[in-house]
Design a protein around this motif. Structure first.
Motif, mmCIF file in Angstrom:
data_model
loop_
_atom_site.group_PDB
_atom_site.id
_atom_site.type_symbol
_atom_site.label_atom_id
_atom_site.label_comp_id
_atom_site.label_asym_id
_atom_site.label_seq_id
_atom_site.Cartn_x
_atom_site.Cartn_y
_atom_site.Cartn_z
ATOM 1 N N TRP A 51 0.853 -1.192 0.000
ATOM 2 C CA TRP A 51 0.000 0.000 0.000
ATOM 3 C C TRP A 51 0.888 1.240 0.000
ATOM 4 C CZ3 TRP A 51 -1.508 3.043 4.662
ATOM 5 C CH2 TRP A 51 -2.421 4.052 4.348
ATOM 6 N N ASP A 52 0.554 2.204 -0.837
ATOM 7 C CA ASP A 52 1.387 3.398 -1.017
ATOM 8 C C ASP A 52 0.921 4.612 -0.210
ATOM 9 O OD1 ASP A 52 -0.894 4.211 -2.336
ATOM 10 O OD2 ASP A 52 0.065 4.410 -4.303
ATOM 11 N N ASN A 53 0.110 4.401 0.801
ATOM 12 C CA ASN A 53 -0.408 5.475 1.665
ATOM 13 C C ASN A 53 -1.397 6.392 0.951
ATOM 14 O OD1 ASN A 53 0.841 4.732 4.084
ATOM 15 N ND2 ASN A 53 2.715 5.823 3.550
ATOM 16 N N THR A 54 -1.869 5.991 -0.205
ATOM 17 C CA THR A 54 -2.872 6.773 -0.914
ATOM 18 C C THR A 54 -4.251 6.301 -0.454
ATOM 19 O OG1 THR A 54 -1.430 6.984 -2.840
ATOM 20 C CG2 THR A 54 -3.778 7.397 -3.182
ATOM 21 N N GLY A 55 -5.071 7.235 -0.027
ATOM 22 C CA GLY A 55 -6.412 6.881 0.428
ATOM 23 C C GLY A 55 -6.391 6.201 1.787
ATOM 24 N N ASP A 56 -7.509 5.561 2.117
ATOM 25 C CA ASP A 56 -7.626 4.880 3.405
ATOM 26 C C ASP A 56 -6.756 3.637 3.433
ATOM 27 O OD1 ASP A 56 -9.508 6.736 4.296
ATOM 28 O OD2 ASP A 56 -11.201 5.555 3.543
ATOM 29 N N ASN A 57 -6.221 3.342 4.601
ATOM 30 C CA ASN A 57 -5.420 2.145 4.786
ATOM 31 C C ASN A 57 -6.317 0.913 4.556
ATOM 32 O OD1 ASN A 57 -3.920 -0.054 5.845
ATOM 33 N ND2 ASN A 57 -2.832 1.308 7.212
ATOM 34 N N PRO A 58 -5.902 0.003 3.682
ATOM 35 C CA PRO A 58 -6.722 -1.172 3.375
ATOM 36 C C PRO A 58 -6.548 -2.320 4.373
ATOM 37 C CG PRO A 58 -4.762 -1.185 2.020
ATOM 38 C CD PRO A 58 -4.726 0.104 2.817
ATOM 39 N N TYR A 59 -5.971 -2.065 5.520
ATOM 40 C CA TYR A 59 -5.641 -3.115 6.491
ATOM 41 C C TYR A 59 -6.823 -4.022 6.803
ATOM 42 C CZ TYR A 59 -3.996 -5.301 10.816
ATOM 43 O OH TYR A 59 -3.651 -6.196 11.789
#
Length: 104
Positions: A51-59
């Motif tokens: 994840w590249d820190n773009t948008g919400d964290n997909p965790y």
């Protein structure tokens, strides 16, 4: 370097892929090293995504689709969230630690 070795070992041992997210506290140099050494280079690069820190964290979405979860042992919150998934959790031990993490 330890995390990168362990992520590469997972890719070498299993046929699946890695979906990787770092916390916002992860040093930029570590994120860049994972991107360079696990995601972009090496024989398993096509099986890893960071994840590249773009948008919400997909965790939380990652927890939902994962068959196994790997979490660094320095976050009680992330381990607890992973545990709610009911899936196998694997911890990457980090140097430093604390009595709180040891008790947990």
């Amino acid at each position: 370097a330890q995390i990168i070795r362990e992520l590469r070992a997972v890719l070498a041992s299993f046929a699946g892929s890695l979906l990787i997210t770092c916390s916002r506290r992860t040093p930029a140099s570590m994120v860049q090293a994972i991107q360079r050494e696990v995601v972009q280079n090496g024989p398993y690069a096509r099986r890893a995504w960071l994840w590249d820190n773009t948008g919400d964290n997909p965790y939380f979405g990652m927890l939902g689709v994962a068959s196994h979860i790997i979490v660094t042992a320095d976050s009680v919150s992330m381990i607890s969230e992973a545990a709610t998934s009911g899936k196998p959790i694997h911890l990457i031990e980090l140097p430093g630690g604390s009595p709180k993490f040891d008790r947990f």
